[in-house]
Design an enzyme around this catalytic site. Sequence first.
Site, PDB file in Angstrom:
ATOM      1  N   HIS A  48     -39.601  40.807  20.663  1.00  0.00           N
ATOM      2  CA  HIS A  48     -39.119  39.436  20.472  1.00  0.00           C
ATOM      3  C   HIS A  48     -38.531  38.909  21.776  1.00  0.00           C
ATOM      4  O   HIS A  48     -38.286  39.681  22.702  1.00  0.00           O
ATOM      5  CB  HIS A  48     -38.024  39.388  19.391  1.00  0.00           C
ATOM      6  CG  HIS A  48     -36.775  40.134  19.786  1.00  0.00           C
ATOM      7  ND1 HIS A  48     -36.677  41.504  19.721  1.00  0.00           N
ATOM      8  CD2 HIS A  48     -35.572  39.707  20.266  1.00  0.00           C
ATOM      9  CE1 HIS A  48     -35.480  41.895  20.131  1.00  0.00           C
ATOM     10  NE2 HIS A  48     -34.785  40.812  20.486  1.00  0.00           N
ATOM     11  N   ARG A  83     -28.924  55.928  18.981  1.00  0.00           N
ATOM     12  CA  ARG A  83     -28.714  54.921  20.029  1.00  0.00           C
ATOM     13  C   ARG A  83     -27.817  53.858  19.449  1.00  0.00           C
ATOM     14  O   ARG A  83     -27.972  53.455  18.291  1.00  0.00           O
ATOM     15  CB  ARG A  83     -30.055  54.307  20.432  1.00  0.00           C
ATOM     16  CG  ARG A  83     -29.921  53.085  21.356  1.00  0.00           C
ATOM     17  CD  ARG A  83     -31.296  52.579  21.780  1.00  0.00           C
ATOM     18  NE  ARG A  83     -31.211  51.249  22.367  1.00  0.00           N
ATOM     19  CZ  ARG A  83     -30.907  51.002  23.628  1.00  0.00           C
ATOM     20  NH1 ARG A  83     -30.641  51.997  24.450  1.00  0.00           N
ATOM     21  NH2 ARG A  83     -30.855  49.758  24.077  1.00  0.00           N
ATOM     22  N   ASP A 132     -35.041  36.594  22.950  1.00  0.00           N
ATOM     23  CA  ASP A 132     -33.780  36.150  22.364  1.00  0.00           C
ATOM     24  C   ASP A 132     -33.731  34.619  22.439  1.00  0.00           C
ATOM     25  O   ASP A 132     -34.013  34.041  23.483  1.00  0.00           O
ATOM     26  CB  ASP A 132     -32.585  36.761  23.129  1.00  0.00           C
ATOM     27  CG  ASP A 132     -32.501  38.276  22.920  1.00  0.00           C
ATOM     28  OD1 ASP A 132     -33.077  38.776  21.942  1.00  0.00           O
ATOM     29  OD2 ASP A 132     -31.851  38.954  23.750  1.00  0.00           O
ATOM     30  N   HIS A 136     -38.870  41.766  24.648  1.00  0.00           N
ATOM     31  CA  HIS A 136     -38.320  43.116  24.699  1.00  0.00           C
ATOM     32  C   HIS A 136     -38.302  43.712  23.297  1.00  0.00           C
ATOM     33  O   HIS A 136     -38.498  43.002  22.302  1.00  0.00           O
ATOM     34  CB  HIS A 136     -36.914  43.116  25.327  1.00  0.00           C
ATOM     35  CG  HIS A 136     -35.936  42.218  24.642  1.00  0.00           C
ATOM     36  ND1 HIS A 136     -35.950  40.852  24.784  1.00  0.00           N
ATOM     37  CD2 HIS A 136     -34.918  42.477  23.782  1.00  0.00           C
ATOM     38  CE1 HIS A 136     -34.988  40.311  24.064  1.00  0.00           C
ATOM     39  NE2 HIS A 136     -34.347  41.286  23.433  1.00  0.00           N
TER      40      HIS A 136
HETATM   41  C1  LIG Z   1     -36.625  37.386  12.453  1.00  0.00           C
HETATM   42  C2  LIG Z   1     -35.548  36.866  12.971  1.00  0.00           C
HETATM   43  C3  LIG Z   1     -34.295  37.633  13.254  1.00  0.00           C
HETATM   44  C4  LIG Z   1     -33.583  36.736  14.258  1.00  0.00           C
HETATM   45  C5  LIG Z   1     -33.870  35.392  13.655  1.00  0.00           C
HETATM   46  C6  LIG Z   1     -35.388  35.469  13.444  1.00  0.00           C
HETATM   47  O1  LIG Z   1     -35.898  34.551  12.504  1.00  0.00           O
HETATM   48  C7  LIG Z   1     -36.065  35.295  14.808  1.00  0.00           C
HETATM   49  C8  LIG Z   1     -35.121  35.686  15.984  1.00  0.00           C
HETATM   50  C9  LIG Z   1     -34.262  36.908  15.664  1.00  0.00           C
HETATM   51  C10 LIG Z   1     -33.106  37.096  16.647  1.00  0.00           C
HETATM   52  C11 LIG Z   1     -33.441  37.956  17.864  1.00  0.00           C
HETATM   53  C12 LIG Z   1     -32.221  38.039  18.783  1.00  0.00           C
HETATM   54  C13 LIG Z   1     -30.908  38.262  18.021  1.00  0.00           C
HETATM   55  O2  LIG Z   1     -30.827  39.630  17.672  1.00  0.00           O
HETATM   56  C14 LIG Z   1     -30.827  37.389  16.753  1.00  0.00           C
HETATM   57  C15 LIG Z   1     -29.458  37.509  16.117  1.00  0.00           C
HETATM   58  C16 LIG Z   1     -31.176  35.985  17.089  1.00  0.00           C
HETATM   59  O3  LIG Z   1     -30.425  35.065  17.330  1.00  0.00           O
HETATM   60  O4  LIG Z   1     -32.530  35.819  17.024  1.00  0.00           O
HETATM   61  C17 LIG Z   1     -32.000  37.725  15.848  1.00  0.00           C
HETATM   62  C18 LIG Z   1     -32.071  37.006  14.493  1.00  0.00           C
HETATM   63  C19 LIG Z   1     -31.433  37.836  13.375  1.00  0.00           C
HETATM   64  O5  LIG Z   1     -31.467  39.068  13.407  1.00  0.00           O
HETATM   65  O6  LIG Z   1     -30.936  37.205  12.434  1.00  0.00           O
HETATM   66  O1  LIG Z   2     -30.850  47.611  21.057  1.00  0.00           O
HETATM   67  C1  LIG Z   2     -31.435  47.142  21.989  1.00  0.00           C
HETATM   68  O2  LIG Z   2     -31.524  47.697  23.070  1.00  0.00           O
HETATM   69  C2  LIG Z   2     -32.108  45.786  21.864  1.00  0.00           C
HETATM   70  C3  LIG Z   2     -31.500  44.909  20.816  1.00  0.00           C
HETATM   71  C4  LIG Z   2     -32.002  43.516  20.855  1.00  0.00           C
HETATM   72  O3  LIG Z   2     -32.953  43.199  21.502  1.00  0.00           O
HETATM   73  C5  LIG Z   2     -31.295  42.492  20.074  1.00  0.00           C
HETATM   74  O4  LIG Z   2     -30.295  42.821  19.401  1.00  0.00           O
HETATM   75  O5  LIG Z   2     -31.718  41.318  20.145  1.00  0.00           O
HETATM   76 FE   LIG Z   3     -33.076  41.019  21.778  1.00  0.00          FE
END
Ligand SMILES: C=C1C[C@]23C[C@@]1(O)CC[C@H]2[C@@]12CC[C@H](O)[C@@](C)(C(=O)O1)[C@H]2[C@@H]3C(=O)O
Ligand SMILES: O=C(O)CCC(=O)C(=O)O
Ligand SMILES: [Fe+2]
Length: 356
Positions: free
Chosen positions: A226, A293, A228, A283
Amino acid sequence: MVVATPNPIRSEKIRNIELPIIDLSAERREVSGLIVRACQEFGFFKVINHGVSQDVIARMESQSFEFFAKPVPEKQLAGPANPHGYGSKNIGFNGDVGEVEYLLLSTNSASISQMSNAISPHDPTLFRKFNCACGGHLSLSSCIDPKLLVLDSSAARCYVEAVRGLACEILELMAEGLWVSDISVFSRLIRAADSDSLLRLNHYPPLTEDSDTSPSSFRRIGFGEHTDPQILTLLRSNGVGGLQISLEDGVWIPVAPDSSAFCVNVGDVLQAMTNGRFVSVRHRALANSYKPRMSMAYFGAPSPHARVCSPPELVTPQRPRLYRTFTWAEYKKAAYSLRLGDGRLNIFRSRTVDEE
Ligand SMILES: C=C1C[C@]23C[C@@]1(O)CC[C@H]2[C@@]12CC[C@H](O)[C@@](C)(C(=O)O1)[C@H]2[C@@H]3C(=O)O
Ligand SMILES: O=C(O)CCC(=O)C(=O)O
Ligand SMILES: [Fe+2]
C-alpha cells in the site's frame, strides 16, 4: 493428497540496495538536498541523529509490547478498530487481511487518553463509558487511576509530541530543499490543533505451534502492499526486519532493521502537494516466522477541512498542476472506500486539456 498452494511471495524479485540514511546533525543545506533527492528517487529514507530521546522511545516501545502481551479478550476490549482501536488480521473495512494485530490511535490528546484507558480488569465496559472527570484541565497522569491504564498515556503523548516535532523539522527541510519560500507550507498542516494524525502500533506475531509450518508459509504477508494516504510517516521497529519498499519496477527492496533510526516515507498528500516531485512509496511488511516484529508508525495528516494543493513554486508551465485541490476529508473518504493496495491519488488527478 496434499496440494501445494503457490506462494506469491516466493516468486517475487527482491533486490538488496542501499537505501539513503541521512544524518540530521550534518550541515542544514546538505541535509535538505539529500532529503529531496531521497524523496524523488525512493519516497523513503532513514534518519539518524534525529533528536528523539531514547528514553521516550523505550517507554513507548515497552508500553506497546505490554499491550500486545495481554490476553486476546482484554485487547479486544479496545476494539474493533472502526477505524481507531484494536484490530487483529483485518485491515480497514474492505476485506484486507494480514498476519498482524494493531492498535490505531488518533494523536489528539483526548483520544489517546480515552484509548489508553481502554481496558480495565475491573470494568470491561470502561472503554466505552470513560469520561475524564476533571473535564480535561488536569494532566492525564494526575486524573486517571493508574490501575486502569492499558497504555501509559503520558508515554504515548511524549512519543507523539517528539515524533511530530521531528516530522515538522523534516517537512521544513523538504520545503527548503525544494526552494519553496513558505517553509512551513507542509509542517503547519500537521501542527494544526485539529490535525487528523494517527499513531499505529503493529505487532506481527511469529508462528505458533499449531500454525501451518510448510515451507511456503514461512514468509507471510503481515501488512499488504500500500501507500500511506497522509503527508509523512515516521516509523520505527524493534530489531526484527520485515518492511520492504517497492519502486516503479515492482521489485521489492528490504529495509534493514535499525533501532537507532526512524524510517521516513512520503505519503499520498505530500506527493500531491509537491506536484508529483516526491513519490508516495509502495511498501509492505512481512511477518517473521520466528521472532515477533513490532512497529510504531506516526502518520502526520492535515485537519479534515485543510485544502491540499501545491505551492505556486512547484507549478510551472513545464510542470502543470497534476492534482486538483481537495480536502483531507475528501481524500480520506476515498481512501477508506478502497482496498489497501489500490492507487488512490489517481482519482484526484487534474483533467488534461484534451479531456476537457
Ligand atoms: C484498507 C484500508 C486500511 C487503511 C484504510 C484503507 O481503506 C486504505 C488505506 C489503509 C491505511 C494504510 C496506512 C495506515 O496504516 C492507515 C491507518 C491509513 O490511514 O491508511 C491504514 C487504514 C486502516 O488500517 O484503517
Ligand atoms: O510494520 C511495518 O513495518 C509497516 C506498517 C505500515 O506500513 C503501516 O502501518 O502503514
Ligand atoms: Fe504503511
